[in-house]
Structures are given as C-alpha cells and as structure tokens.
Design an enzyme around this catalytic site. Structure first.
Site, short mmCIF file in Angstrom:
data_model
loop_
_atom_site.label_atom_id
_atom_site.label_comp_id
_atom_site.label_asym_id
_atom_site.label_seq_id
_atom_site.Cartn_x
_atom_site.Cartn_y
_atom_site.Cartn_z
N ARG A 1 7.16 -0.37 13.56
CA ARG A 1 7.67 -0.48 12.20
C ARG A 1 8.86 -1.43 12.23
O ARG A 1 9.65 -1.43 13.17
CB ARG A 1 8.06 0.89 11.66
N THR B 1 -5.68 2.67 8.47
CA THR B 1 -4.83 3.86 8.35
C THR B 1 -5.72 5.10 8.27
O THR B 1 -6.75 5.08 7.58
CB THR B 1 -3.92 3.79 7.10
N ASP C 1 -0.36 0.32 3.37
CA ASP C 1 0.26 -0.33 2.22
C ASP C 1 1.56 -1.05 2.57
O ASP C 1 1.85 -2.12 2.03
CB ASP C 1 0.47 0.67 1.08
N ASP D 1 -5.48 6.29 1.97
CA ASP D 1 -4.65 6.31 0.76
C ASP D 1 -4.52 4.97 0.06
O ASP D 1 -3.61 4.77 -0.75
CB ASP D 1 -3.25 6.86 1.09
N ASP E 1 -4.97 7.72 6.76
CA ASP E 1 -4.65 8.48 5.54
C ASP E 1 -5.66 8.31 4.41
O ASP E 1 -5.70 9.13 3.49
CB ASP E 1 -3.26 8.09 5.04
N GLY F 1 1.42 2.74 11.30
CA GLY F 1 0.79 3.75 12.14
C GLY F 1 -0.52 3.25 12.72
O GLY F 1 -1.28 2.57 12.05
N ARG G 1 -0.06 11.78 4.66
CA ARG G 1 1.07 11.46 3.78
C ARG G 1 0.88 12.18 2.43
O ARG G 1 0.71 13.39 2.40
CB ARG G 1 1.23 9.96 3.60
#
Length: 319
Positions: A72, A125, A103, A129, A127, A11, A171
């Site tokens: 992707r 990212t 990741d 995360d 996120d 992303g 996510r």
C-alpha cells in the site's frame, strides 16, 4: 505502443499471477516489451522495474499471491508523487500501465491517466466489491477457502452441539458471507447490506433447539464485524455454548480455482487488446459472462447492486 508495465497493488488475491501471466504473454505475442513493477505503486516511485519475458511468468498460474509483490502506498495520494511516477515510466520507455487490484488501485490508475499515462485496470480483490463487474479475480478462490473452513467448523460444532459464529472478509461487501452461507448451509447470514436483530437471532436459535436442532452456523461479514461479542451475547442469552472464529488472511491465500485462473486469463488478454486499440483509463470486467471494458471514472462511480434474490433464497433455505 512498444512497451507496457504491470503492477499489482493493494490486498493480494488468488489469480493475480494468472492475470500477470496473461498480460505478459499476450503483450509479447503482439510484439510488445514487458516490464514488471515490484511492490505496486511504492515500487514504481522507487524505480523497481524489471524486464519480463515468457519465461518470467512460467509456472505461476497455479500460485497464490503475486510474484510482483504488493504494497500500500499512501504517498501516491500526493500529486507530486504521481508526477514523479509518470516521469519514471517515461524514463523507462513505458507506453502503458496495467494495474491489477481493487478500487484504491484503480484510483491510482485513473489519476496517472490524467498525467498522460495510458492505463487499464484488472479487478484483483477477494471482496467482489467492484460494481462494474459481476466477479473479481480472487473471489471464487476465497469463497472456496471459506467454504472448506465452515465445513470443518460444522463438524466440531455438531459434535459439541454448539453455535459457531464465523467472521469472513469482504470489507463493506457481504458477498463472501452470502455466497459461502448459501453454499455451506448456514442458519444465519449477517451482512452490511441487511440489518439484523441479535435478540431475534437468539430467539431463532432457541426455537431451533426446541425443534431438535443441535447446532447452528452463523456467518458474519467483516463489514458488520464483532463476531466475538456476538458469540458472547448468544451464549449469555441462550445458554448454548457458542464459539467465534475469525478466518482472517487465510482467505487471501491458496492456489486459485479454475474459475479464477480462466477469469484472470480472459481479462488479462483483453487488457492488452484494449491498449492496442488505443484506449486508456479503462477497466476490464465480466458482465453476463462477457468480457467488457468500461471507462474507469464511470466504473468507480457505479453503485454496487446487492443480490437480494440470493439473500431471500438463503432465508428460505435456512428455515
């Protein structure tokens, strides 16, 4: 080492361009050649490598998205595909690869390193995360995008005396919802790291109405999801008009904040230094405001620590 390549994968995130710029210009400053790989790992296996110079990265620090594009690539899970990628890098004379992504992108870099490719990862990212770093490139910009949106939604929910349920990205990480909820004064924050009882939520909304509260803002992380269903349930139980808003990919776009531009510049500069030091299979991050590099295997294996203190603060301030 004479030549490095850069790719962005997964992303997109605001600040990726600032990271590309930092890597390219730091490398050139140190006498290295630079090539950009279009469309991530998919572009790598298709041989989409283009030489870059200082001018290639002019006027991009303020731009969202990624000038290298991203995609992707499920094919990259196959060992024979990764072996082909390693051979392509060798054919182009590339000594090291800088991967900017999350990741999944780091996993690709880790597997390439086992094939003899020197790799280093930068956390790009929204996120937030990745456990090894306090902040990822793009998180702060996405956070401010969410905050701007909920400020506007609060205006209309106040005017109509509604409950507004807002679903944000992230996510399975609730950081975007948590930080935006605290910054935006949300009445409730629903995140994967903490359970919630929708009947208790409805009770709180009704109690607030008795006390004269005319509107409510509820943030829901996508890891919990179901903003539309939750809005319908709240309206059914409380009788208060309730609307759901799913912000979606608007959170990924926009000009990066100063924080993300500086973060990307610091991390991108360090990525080249790490490669010049002869290291490989590393990831660059920020910990206690210090730029660090970690082993990629250890970084991916780290368990993310949720900020319980900030969540407790959010509960106290929402009452």
């Amino acid at each position: 080492m004479k030549k490095i390549a850069i790719l962005t994968s997964g992303g997109d995130a605001p600040g990726m361009n600032a990271a590309i710029r930092a890597v390219a210009r730091t490398a050139i400053h140190n006498g290295l050649e630079v090539v950009g790989i279009q469309r991530g790992y998919a572009g790598l296996i298709n041989g989409e490598l283009t030489p870059m110079d200082r001018r290639s990265v002019s006027d991009i620090i303020q731009r969202g998205g990624t000038v290298l594009r991203t995609a992707r690539c499920l094919e990259f899970k196959k060992e024979e595909v990764r072996e082909r990628a390693a051979k392509i890098l060798k054919t182009y004379g590339v000594d090291a690869l800088v991967v900017i992504g999350g990741d999944g992108s780091f996993t690709g870099a880790k597997l390439l390193s086992k094939l003899g490719v020197k790799t280093v990862g930068l956390p790009g990212t929204i996120d937030n995360d990745l456990a090894y770093t306090d902040f990822t490139i793009g998180f702060d910009t996405a956070l401010n995008t969410v905050l701007d949106a909920i400020n506007k939604l609060r205006d209309t929910s106040t005017s109509h005396e509604r409950v507004s349920v807002v679903e944000v990205m992230g996510r399975n990480c609730g950081d975007l919802a948590l930080y935006a909820g605290v910054a935006g004064g949300a009445e409730s924050i629903i995140i994967p790291e903490k359970g919630f009882d929708r009947d208790e939520l409805c009770r709180q909304i009704l109690e607030g109405k008795k006390d004269g509260k005319m509107h409510n803002l509820i943030l829901v992380a996508e890891g919990v999801g179901g903003a539309d269903d939750l809005a319908k349930y709240i309206e059914e139980i409380t009788g208060i008009e309730t609307r759901a808003t799913i912000l979606g990919h608007i959170q990924r776009g926009g000009s990066p904040t100063a924080f993300d531009r500086v973060l990307a510049s610091r991390l991108g500069h360090r990525a080249v230094e790490v490669l010049l030091e002869g290291k490989t299979a590393r990831v660059i991050g920020l910990r206690n405001n210090q730029v660090i590099d970690d082993d990629i295997d250890e970084a991916l294996a780290m368990e993310r620590k949720f900020d319980d203190q900030l969540f407790k603060i959010s509960e106290a301030l929402s009452n």
